[in-house]
Design an enzyme around this catalytic site. Structure first.
Site, PDB file in Angstrom:
ATOM      1  N   ASP A  11       0.859  -1.181   0.000  1.00 52.76           N
ATOM      2  CA  ASP A  11       0.000   0.000   0.000  1.00 52.76           C
ATOM      3  C   ASP A  11       0.894   1.229   0.000  1.00 52.76           C
ATOM      4  O   ASP A  11       2.003   1.201   0.541  1.00 52.76           O
ATOM      5  CB  ASP A  11      -0.860   0.039   1.274  1.00 52.76           C
ATOM      6  CG  ASP A  11      -1.999  -0.969   1.241  1.00 52.76           C
ATOM      7  OD1 ASP A  11      -2.372  -1.426   0.152  1.00 52.76           O
ATOM      8  OD2 ASP A  11      -2.522  -1.287   2.329  1.00 52.76           O
TER       9      ASP A  11
ATOM     10  N   ARG B 297      -0.781  -0.658  -8.719  1.00 51.75           N
ATOM     11  CA  ARG B 297      -2.188  -0.373  -8.396  1.00 51.75           C
ATOM     12  C   ARG B 297      -2.326   1.157  -8.445  1.00 51.75           C
ATOM     13  O   ARG B 297      -1.752   1.850  -7.619  1.00 51.75           O
ATOM     14  CB  ARG B 297      -2.544  -0.866  -6.998  1.00 51.75           C
ATOM     15  CG  ARG B 297      -3.896  -0.319  -6.541  1.00 51.75           C
ATOM     16  CD  ARG B 297      -4.054  -0.350  -5.029  1.00 51.75           C
ATOM     17  NE  ARG B 297      -4.091  -1.704  -4.546  1.00 51.75           N
ATOM     18  CZ  ARG B 297      -3.783  -2.035  -3.294  1.00 51.75           C
ATOM     19  NH1 ARG B 297      -3.417  -1.118  -2.421  1.00 51.75           N
ATOM     20  NH2 ARG B 297      -3.831  -3.283  -2.907  1.00 51.75           N
TER      21      ARG B 297
HETATM   22  P1  FDA Z   1     -13.894   9.235  -5.672  1.00 50.29           P
HETATM   23  O1  FDA Z   1     -13.431   9.559  -4.314  1.00 50.29           O
HETATM   24  O2  FDA Z   1     -14.123  10.355  -6.636  1.00 50.29           O
HETATM   25  O3  FDA Z   1     -15.210   8.377  -5.531  1.00 50.29           O
HETATM   26  C1  FDA Z   1     -16.013   8.028  -6.636  1.00 50.29           C
HETATM   27  C2  FDA Z   1     -17.338   7.547  -6.074  1.00 50.29           C
HETATM   28  O4  FDA Z   1     -17.139   6.323  -5.352  1.00 50.29           O
HETATM   29  C3  FDA Z   1     -17.963   8.497  -5.033  1.00 50.29           C
HETATM   30  O5  FDA Z   1     -18.770   9.465  -5.659  1.00 50.29           O
HETATM   31  C4  FDA Z   1     -18.749   7.535  -4.177  1.00 50.29           C
HETATM   32  O6  FDA Z   1     -19.976   7.235  -4.792  1.00 50.29           O
HETATM   33  C5  FDA Z   1     -17.907   6.295  -4.179  1.00 50.29           C
HETATM   34  N1  FDA Z   1     -17.000   6.255  -3.008  1.00 50.29           N
HETATM   35  C6  FDA Z   1     -15.674   6.496  -3.007  1.00 50.29           C
HETATM   36  N2  FDA Z   1     -15.168   6.307  -1.772  1.00 50.29           N
HETATM   37  C7  FDA Z   1     -16.201   5.970  -0.982  1.00 50.29           C
HETATM   38  C8  FDA Z   1     -16.317   5.631   0.391  1.00 50.29           C
HETATM   39  N3  FDA Z   1     -15.275   5.631   1.209  1.00 50.29           N
HETATM   40  N4  FDA Z   1     -17.549   5.306   0.875  1.00 50.29           N
HETATM   41  C9  FDA Z   1     -18.629   5.291   0.058  1.00 50.29           C
HETATM   42  N5  FDA Z   1     -18.569   5.601  -1.257  1.00 50.29           N
HETATM   43  C10 FDA Z   1     -17.377   5.931  -1.768  1.00 50.29           C
HETATM   44  N6  FDA Z   1      -5.094   5.168  -1.357  1.00 50.29           N
HETATM   45  C11 FDA Z   1      -3.793   5.373  -0.991  1.00 50.29           C
HETATM   46  O7  FDA Z   1      -3.412   6.519  -0.738  1.00 50.29           O
HETATM   47  N7  FDA Z   1      -2.931   4.307  -0.899  1.00 50.29           N
HETATM   48  C12 FDA Z   1      -3.310   3.030  -1.196  1.00 50.29           C
HETATM   49  O8  FDA Z   1      -2.498   2.100  -1.094  1.00 50.29           O
HETATM   50  C13 FDA Z   1      -4.658   2.818  -1.580  1.00 50.29           C
HETATM   51  N8  FDA Z   1      -5.111   1.557  -1.877  1.00 50.29           N
HETATM   52  C14 FDA Z   1      -6.380   1.412  -2.408  1.00 50.29           C
HETATM   53  C15 FDA Z   1      -6.804   0.156  -2.835  1.00 50.29           C
HETATM   54  C16 FDA Z   1      -8.042   0.022  -3.437  1.00 50.29           C
HETATM   55  C17 FDA Z   1      -8.460  -1.336  -3.934  1.00 50.29           C
HETATM   56  C18 FDA Z   1      -8.885   1.150  -3.613  1.00 50.29           C
HETATM   57  C19 FDA Z   1     -10.202   1.041  -4.310  1.00 50.29           C
HETATM   58  C20 FDA Z   1      -8.492   2.368  -3.152  1.00 50.29           C
HETATM   59  C21 FDA Z   1      -7.253   2.521  -2.526  1.00 50.29           C
HETATM   60  N9  FDA Z   1      -6.849   3.753  -2.042  1.00 50.29           N
HETATM   61  C22 FDA Z   1      -5.534   3.918  -1.653  1.00 50.29           C
HETATM   62  C23 FDA Z   1      -7.838   4.849  -1.839  1.00 50.29           C
HETATM   63  C24 FDA Z   1      -7.867   5.799  -3.030  1.00 50.29           C
HETATM   64  O9  FDA Z   1      -6.674   6.541  -3.088  1.00 50.29           O
HETATM   65  C25 FDA Z   1      -9.060   6.769  -2.919  1.00 50.29           C
HETATM   66  O10 FDA Z   1      -8.936   7.529  -1.756  1.00 50.29           O
HETATM   67  C26 FDA Z   1     -10.420   6.065  -2.900  1.00 50.29           C
HETATM   68  O11 FDA Z   1     -10.463   4.981  -3.746  1.00 50.29           O
HETATM   69  C27 FDA Z   1     -11.532   7.052  -3.332  1.00 50.29           C
HETATM   70  O12 FDA Z   1     -11.285   7.475  -4.644  1.00 50.29           O
HETATM   71  P2  FDA Z   1     -12.113   6.972  -5.929  1.00 50.29           P
HETATM   72  O13 FDA Z   1     -11.113   6.679  -6.997  1.00 50.29           O
HETATM   73  O14 FDA Z   1     -12.987   5.853  -5.580  1.00 50.29           O
HETATM   74  O15 FDA Z   1     -12.894   8.252  -6.424  1.00 50.29           O
END
Ligand code: FDA
Length: 307
Positions: free
Chosen positions: A130, A181
């Site tokens: 991570d 990732r």
């Molecule tokens: P965005 O935040 O724009 O969300 C898009 C939509 O998804 C939102 O409108 C909502 O509907 C839904 N959504 C997103 N997050 C939600 C939540 N918590 N609860 C409910 N709904 C939600 N970061 C990092 O810094 N280091 C890492 O190692 C990782 N590892 C990692 C693994 C995996 C498998 C994922 C999916 C994510 C990570 N992250 C991470 C977290 C990542 O950086 C980011 O903060 C989150 O995924 C939220 O960003 P989105 O890309 O989903 O877009």
């Protein structure tokens, strides 16, 4: 501002204690965390695997403060690899370098990562480091390079689109053949290292994703953003890239219908399944991503229903 405050709260021992003692708050936590124990993590992993998903399991914890915690974390990951292989689960592991003591004893951290990489290779499981805050980005990327030099090619790391250095890291790791990732980035970072506006982070994500779709062997796109997911699918289709040569990754409890729809449409979907007792920082980052959950959670915390 709210996001920044929440991310600062992630380090508060007092808030962590308060959250753990409130049953209602716990019901919000349960949406994002499989449970306190390895058994709970394995059980959720079994259910998701039966639904056609692959897994990456995370024993929550970070920034450990002594060697005992480091050794305990490493042992849980060893047990996890063993249990997962015995159950034939399509599961890898997600590990935070500071949980293995990166900031305490980098030499010991190296040895523990090597040991896990060896065990994971024997179990045919992928290891993702991570990515934590920017103070450990270089050390984490360098750790992946070192482990690859030792022959453990099944180890990759998360890369955060928000960081200005990301285009270079993406190229550096892709040249190495390490699996990336790609995520947006979950930490509050200063503006000299990271984009601050969502629109800039999304643009940076898309640029990195386009590069990975064209150049990387098995890129992993971690996002729940349907616009990015759509754009990645279109980019891949445009160059005839098979759906099983890349994957989407999503967090346990976030947008389950979207997760199922991807599997139904023949895409690979890996679910990140956290388990363990030290869930507070992980959970706080999830709240920061979705402030709509915050009001409910705060009401739960202050309702007086403590156990
Ligand atoms: P965005 O935040 O724009 O969300 C898009 C939509 O998804 C939102 O409108 C909502 O509907 C839904 N959504 C997103 N997050 C939600 C939540 N918590 N609860 C409910 N709904 C939600 N970061 C990092 O810094 N280091 C890492 O190692 C990782 N590892 C990692 C693994 C995996 C498998 C994922 C999916 C994510 C990570 N992250 C991470 C977290 C990542 O950086 C980011 O903060 C989150 O995924 C939220 O960003 P989105 O890309 O989903 O877009």
């Amino acid at each position: 501002m709210l996001r920044w405050l929440l991310l600062r709260a992630a380090g508060s021992a007092r808030l962590a204690e308060l959250s753990a003692s409130s049953p209602i708050a716990r019901s919000v936590v349960d949406r994002y965390v499989a449970g306190d124990t390895l058994d709970a993590g394995i059980e959720v992993a079994r259910e998701l695997a039966a639904a056609g998903m692959t897994l990456t399991l995370d024993h929550v914890g970070e920034n450990v403060t002594n060697a005992e915690q480091t050794e305990h974390a490493a042992q849980v990951y060893r047990d996890l690899l063993h249990r997962s292989a015995a159950a034939s689960l399509p599961a890898g592991i997600s590990v935070k370098p500071t949980q293995l003591g990166l900031k305490l004893d980098a030499g010991r951290c190296d040895k523990l990562v090597d040991d896990l990489a060896q065990r994971a290779a024997e179990a045919d499981a992928h290891v993702t480091l991570d990515m934590e805050d920017h103070t450990v980005t270089e050390a984490t990327v360098a750790l992946v390079e070192r482990v690859h030099a030792d022959g453990f090619t099944g180890v990759g790391c998360a890369i955060q689109a928000a960081l200005h250095r990301t285009p270079e890291d993406v190229r550096r790791l892709t040249r190495l053949g390490a699996s990336i990732r790609l995520c947006k980035g979950a930490y509050a970072e200063p503006d000299h290292v990271a984009w601050q506006r969502r629109v800039d982070v999304d643009r940076a994500y898309l640029e990195a994703a386009r590069y990975l779709i064209r150049e990387a062997d098995h890129p992993r796109f971690a996002t729940h953003d349907h616009r990015l997911v759509g754009a990645i699918k279109r980019e891949a289709a445009a160059i005839g890239r098979p759906r099983d040569s890349y994957e989407f990754q999503m967090l346990f409890g976030v947008r389950p219908p979207m997760q199922r729809a991807l599997v139904d449409d023949g895409y690979r979907l890996c679910v990140y399944v956290p388990f363990g007792t030290e869930w507070f920082p992980y959970f706080t980052r999830r709240l920061a991503e979705r402030p709509a959950n915050l009001a409910f959670f705060l009401r739960a915390l202050t309702s007086g229903e403590q156990r």
